[in-house]
Design a protein around this motif. Structure first.
Motif, PDB file in Angstrom:
ATOM      1  N   LEU A 173     -21.265 -46.704 -23.680  1.00 47.63           N
ATOM      2  CA  LEU A 173     -22.427 -47.073 -22.867  1.00 47.63           C
ATOM      3  C   LEU A 173     -22.268 -46.603 -21.416  1.00 47.63           C
ATOM      4  O   LEU A 173     -23.223 -46.104 -20.820  1.00 47.63           O
ATOM      5  CB  LEU A 173     -22.648 -48.587 -22.906  1.00 47.63           C
ATOM      6  N   THR A 174     -21.080 -46.756 -20.864  1.00 48.37           N
ATOM      7  CA  THR A 174     -20.862 -46.315 -19.489  1.00 48.37           C
ATOM      8  C   THR A 174     -20.961 -44.793 -19.391  1.00 48.37           C
ATOM      9  O   THR A 174     -21.536 -44.262 -18.434  1.00 48.37           O
ATOM     10  CB  THR A 174     -19.493 -46.798 -18.978  1.00 48.37           C
ATOM     11  N   THR A 175     -20.437 -44.101 -20.378  1.00 47.05           N
ATOM     12  CA  THR A 175     -20.550 -42.639 -20.383  1.00 47.05           C
ATOM     13  C   THR A 175     -22.012 -42.219 -20.469  1.00 47.05           C
ATOM     14  O   THR A 175     -22.452 -41.318 -19.745  1.00 47.05           O
ATOM     15  CB  THR A 175     -19.739 -42.044 -21.544  1.00 47.05           C
ATOM     16  N   ALA A 176     -22.784 -42.868 -21.333  1.00 48.86           N
ATOM     17  CA  ALA A 176     -24.211 -42.560 -21.447  1.00 48.86           C
ATOM     18  C   ALA A 176     -24.929 -42.826 -20.128  1.00 48.86           C
ATOM     19  O   ALA A 176     -25.756 -42.023 -19.679  1.00 48.86           O
ATOM     20  CB  ALA A 176     -24.842 -43.370 -22.573  1.00 48.86           C
ATOM     21  N   ALA A 177     -24.592 -43.936 -19.477  1.00 48.49           N
ATOM     22  CA  ALA A 177     -25.214 -44.262 -18.193  1.00 48.49           C
ATOM     23  C   ALA A 177     -24.822 -43.253 -17.118  1.00 48.49           C
ATOM     24  O   ALA A 177     -25.656 -42.859 -16.290  1.00 48.49           O
ATOM     25  CB  ALA A 177     -24.821 -45.677 -17.766  1.00 48.49           C
ATOM     26  N   SER A 178     -23.565 -42.814 -17.133  1.00 49.31           N
ATOM     27  CA  SER A 178     -23.137 -41.845 -16.128  1.00 49.31           C
ATOM     28  C   SER A 178     -23.791 -40.481 -16.361  1.00 49.31           C
ATOM     29  O   SER A 178     -24.092 -39.757 -15.403  1.00 49.31           O
ATOM     30  CB  SER A 178     -21.610 -41.730 -16.073  1.00 49.31           C
ATOM     31  N   LEU A 179     -24.050 -40.130 -17.618  1.00 56.86           N
ATOM     32  CA  LEU A 179     -24.787 -38.894 -17.917  1.00 56.86           C
ATOM     33  C   LEU A 179     -26.217 -38.994 -17.381  1.00 56.86           C
ATOM     34  O   LEU A 179     -26.751 -38.043 -16.806  1.00 56.86           O
ATOM     35  CB  LEU A 179     -24.805 -38.618 -19.418  1.00 56.86           C
ATOM     36  N   TRP A 180     -26.830 -40.151 -17.574  1.00 52.95           N
ATOM     37  CA  TRP A 180     -28.188 -40.365 -17.092  1.00 52.95           C
ATOM     38  C   TRP A 180     -28.216 -40.259 -15.570  1.00 52.95           C
ATOM     39  O   TRP A 180     -29.096 -39.619 -14.995  1.00 52.95           O
ATOM     40  CB  TRP A 180     -28.699 -41.730 -17.573  1.00 52.95           C
ATOM     41  N   LEU A 181     -27.225 -40.854 -14.908  1.00 51.87           N
ATOM     42  CA  LEU A 181     -27.148 -40.769 -13.454  1.00 51.87           C
ATOM     43  C   LEU A 181     -26.894 -39.337 -12.991  1.00 51.87           C
ATOM     44  O   LEU A 181     -27.469 -38.894 -11.996  1.00 51.87           O
ATOM     45  CB  LEU A 181     -26.072 -41.700 -12.899  1.00 51.87           C
ATOM     46  N   ALA A 182     -26.055 -38.602 -13.717  1.00 49.65           N
ATOM     47  CA  ALA A 182     -25.816 -37.193 -13.364  1.00 49.65           C
ATOM     48  C   ALA A 182     -27.125 -36.409 -13.432  1.00 49.65           C
ATOM     49  O   ALA A 182     -27.380 -35.536 -12.591  1.00 49.65           O
ATOM     50  CB  ALA A 182     -24.762 -36.578 -14.277  1.00 49.65           C
ATOM     51  N   ALA A 183     -27.963 -36.718 -14.415  1.00 49.95           N
ATOM     52  CA  ALA A 183     -29.275 -36.061 -14.500  1.00 49.95           C
ATOM     53  C   ALA A 183     -30.143 -36.433 -13.305  1.00 49.95           C
ATOM     54  O   ALA A 183     -30.815 -35.574 -12.724  1.00 49.95           O
ATOM     55  CB  ALA A 183     -29.971 -36.442 -15.804  1.00 49.95           C
ATOM     56  N   GLY A 207     -27.254 -39.035 -24.221  1.00 45.15           N
ATOM     57  CA  GLY A 207     -26.552 -40.303 -24.016  1.00 45.15           C
ATOM     58  C   GLY A 207     -26.419 -41.094 -25.301  1.00 45.15           C
ATOM     59  O   GLY A 207     -25.371 -41.709 -25.564  1.00 45.15           O
ATOM     60  N   ALA A 208     -27.445 -41.070 -26.129  1.00 47.62           N
ATOM     61  CA  ALA A 208     -27.384 -41.797 -27.407  1.00 47.62           C
ATOM     62  C   ALA A 208     -26.261 -41.245 -28.282  1.00 47.62           C
ATOM     63  O   ALA A 208     -25.608 -41.996 -29.013  1.00 47.62           O
ATOM     64  CB  ALA A 208     -28.719 -41.704 -28.134  1.00 47.62           C
ATOM     65  N   GLY A 209     -26.016 -39.958 -28.175  1.00 49.10           N
ATOM     66  CA  GLY A 209     -24.929 -39.361 -28.947  1.00 49.10           C
ATOM     67  C   GLY A 209     -23.553 -39.780 -28.460  1.00 49.10           C
ATOM     68  O   GLY A 209     -22.571 -39.687 -29.200  1.00 49.10           O
ATOM     69  N   ALA A 210     -23.477 -40.281 -27.224  1.00 52.46           N
ATOM     70  CA  ALA A 210     -22.193 -40.719 -26.671  1.00 52.46           C
ATOM     71  C   ALA A 210     -21.864 -42.161 -27.046  1.00 52.46           C
ATOM     72  O   ALA A 210     -20.746 -42.611 -26.859  1.00 52.46           O
ATOM     73  CB  ALA A 210     -22.201 -40.578 -25.147  1.00 52.46           C
ATOM     74  N   VAL A 238     -44.239 -35.126 -12.110  1.00 53.82           N
ATOM     75  CA  VAL A 238     -43.450 -36.170 -12.754  1.00 53.82           C
ATOM     76  C   VAL A 238     -43.122 -35.779 -14.201  1.00 53.82           C
ATOM     77  O   VAL A 238     -42.137 -36.243 -14.769  1.00 53.82           O
ATOM     78  CB  VAL A 238     -44.188 -37.526 -12.688  1.00 53.82           C
ATOM     79  N   ARG A 239     -43.889 -34.887 -14.790  1.00 54.63           N
ATOM     80  CA  ARG A 239     -43.629 -34.463 -16.171  1.00 54.63           C
ATOM     81  C   ARG A 239     -42.258 -33.807 -16.316  1.00 54.63           C
ATOM     82  O   ARG A 239     -41.573 -34.016 -17.313  1.00 54.63           O
ATOM     83  CB  ARG A 239     -44.717 -33.502 -16.653  1.00 54.63           C
ATOM     84  N   ALA A 240     -41.851 -33.013 -15.343  1.00 54.12           N
ATOM     85  CA  ALA A 240     -40.533 -32.371 -15.407  1.00 54.12           C
ATOM     86  C   ALA A 240     -39.434 -33.426 -15.358  1.00 54.12           C
ATOM     87  O   ALA A 240     -38.465 -33.359 -16.117  1.00 54.12           O
ATOM     88  CB  ALA A 240     -40.355 -31.380 -14.263  1.00 54.12           C
ATOM     89  N   LEU A 241     -39.595 -34.422 -14.494  1.00 54.30           N
ATOM     90  CA  LEU A 241     -38.612 -35.507 -14.423  1.00 54.30           C
ATOM     91  C   LEU A 241     -38.557 -36.256 -15.751  1.00 54.30           C
ATOM     92  O   LEU A 241     -37.479 -36.574 -16.252  1.00 54.30           O
ATOM     93  CB  LEU A 241     -38.978 -36.483 -13.297  1.00 54.30           C
ATOM     94  N   HIS A 242     -39.705 -36.552 -16.307  1.00 56.98           N
ATOM     95  CA  HIS A 242     -39.778 -37.278 -17.574  1.00 56.98           C
ATOM     96  C   HIS A 242     -39.096 -36.495 -18.692  1.00 56.98           C
ATOM     97  O   HIS A 242     -38.348 -37.058 -19.497  1.00 56.98           O
ATOM     98  CB  HIS A 242     -41.241 -37.552 -17.933  1.00 56.98           C
ATOM     99  N   ALA A 243     -39.331 -35.197 -18.740  1.00 61.75           N
ATOM    100  CA  ALA A 243     -38.724 -34.371 -19.783  1.00 61.75           C
ATOM    101  C   ALA A 243     -37.205 -34.357 -19.665  1.00 61.75           C
ATOM    102  O   ALA A 243     -36.486 -34.467 -20.666  1.00 61.75           O
ATOM    103  CB  ALA A 243     -39.272 -32.944 -19.710  1.00 61.75           C
ATOM    104  N   VAL A 244     -36.699 -34.237 -18.441  1.00 57.41           N
ATOM    105  CA  VAL A 244     -35.248 -34.229 -18.231  1.00 57.41           C
ATOM    106  C   VAL A 244     -34.652 -35.564 -18.660  1.00 57.41           C
ATOM    107  O   VAL A 244     -33.675 -35.618 -19.415  1.00 57.41           O
ATOM    108  CB  VAL A 244     -34.898 -33.927 -16.756  1.00 57.41           C
ATOM    109  N   LEU A 245     -35.225 -36.655 -18.204  1.00 57.26           N
ATOM    110  CA  LEU A 245     -34.665 -37.972 -18.506  1.00 57.26           C
ATOM    111  C   LEU A 245     -34.779 -38.323 -19.986  1.00 57.26           C
ATOM    112  O   LEU A 245     -33.895 -38.969 -20.542  1.00 57.26           O
ATOM    113  CB  LEU A 245     -35.316 -39.039 -17.628  1.00 57.26           C
ATOM    114  N   THR A 246     -35.832 -37.870 -20.649  1.00 55.69           N
ATOM    115  CA  THR A 246     -35.949 -38.088 -22.091  1.00 55.69           C
ATOM    116  C   THR A 246     -34.872 -37.310 -22.832  1.00 55.69           C
ATOM    117  O   THR A 246     -34.201 -37.833 -23.725  1.00 55.69           O
ATOM    118  CB  THR A 246     -37.343 -37.660 -22.592  1.00 55.69           C
ATOM    119  N   GLY A 247     -34.667 -36.063 -22.462  1.00 51.55           N
ATOM    120  CA  GLY A 247     -33.625 -35.256 -23.096  1.00 51.55           C
ATOM    121  C   GLY A 247     -32.239 -35.840 -22.884  1.00 51.55           C
ATOM    122  O   GLY A 247     -31.416 -35.865 -23.795  1.00 51.55           O
ATOM    123  N   ILE A 248     -31.986 -36.352 -21.696  1.00 49.72           N
ATOM    124  CA  ILE A 248     -30.694 -36.966 -21.406  1.00 49.72           C
ATOM    125  C   ILE A 248     -30.533 -38.245 -22.210  1.00 49.72           C
ATOM    126  O   ILE A 248     -29.425 -38.598 -22.608  1.00 49.72           O
ATOM    127  CB  ILE A 248     -30.545 -37.241 -19.892  1.00 49.72           C
TER     128      ILE A 248
END
Length: 176
Positions: free
Chosen positions: A118-128, A102-105, A88-98
């Motif tokens: 906000l929608t772009t940030a959410a779609s980036l999170w979903l792409a991850a 997303g915050a930059g978007a 789960v650590r790898a998943l956590h690291a990816v989602l934290t980085g995303i």
């Protein structure tokens, strides 16, 4: 527990390390994640958003790569008994980085109540998340999530705009 396909030795990508065939399977999963991320990014591209096809494709590819390589490392460490890890650590690291990407978007306009991205940030999170699912070999889940993204970004977007138009007829701008 995350359901993954197990090989003869009980490990998804080989007993102690990933051989050529296993690495080619990982490359195939990364290619699939890239394609699925691109599908999500096409809608953002058509909506003329800053994070479009290439960004979403790369986010999904990066997530798939990180998770697949993390899984190989975990299997290798478990095989020789050197390290016990938590996948789960790898998943956590990816989602934290995303989250940072997303915050930059997201843009908040000073003096106004509007927020963009906000929608772009959410779609980036979903792409991850699509990349994570693909990297773990859960390609049916990844295809399902991509389908949901396309429906929400394409079809629900139009419904959202219609609702906003009915609530605020004087406002003619598109939602993000």
């Amino acid at each position: 527990m995350i359901p993954v396909a197990l090989g003869a030795e009980g490990a998804r990508f080989g007993e102690a390390s990933a051989g050529w065939a296993d690495q080619l399977e990982i490359v195939g999963l990364i290619a699939l994640a890239t394609a699925l991320g691109a599908v999500i990014g096409i809608e953002r591209e058509l909506a003329n958003k800053s994070a479009g096809l290439r960004t979403h494709a790369l986010v999904a590819a990066g997530a798939a790569t990180a998770v697949a390589v993390g899984e190989v490392l975990l299997v290798t460490a478990a095989a020789d008994g050197s390290v016990s890890g938590d996948p789960v650590r790898a998943l956590h690291a990816v989602l934290t980085g995303i989250g940072f990407l997303g915050a930059g978007a997201i843009i908040r306009h000073r003096g106004e109540a509007s927020v963009e991205g906000l929608t772009t940030a959410a779609s980036l999170w979903l792409a991850a998340a699509v990349g994570i699912a693909t990297g773990l070999g859960l390609w049916v889940v990844a295809l399902g999530a991509t389908t949901v993204a396309v429906v929400v970004l394409g079809v629900v977007h139009r419904i959202d705009f219609w609702i906003r138009d009915q609530a605020h007829p004087a406002r003619n701008d598109e939602p993000s």
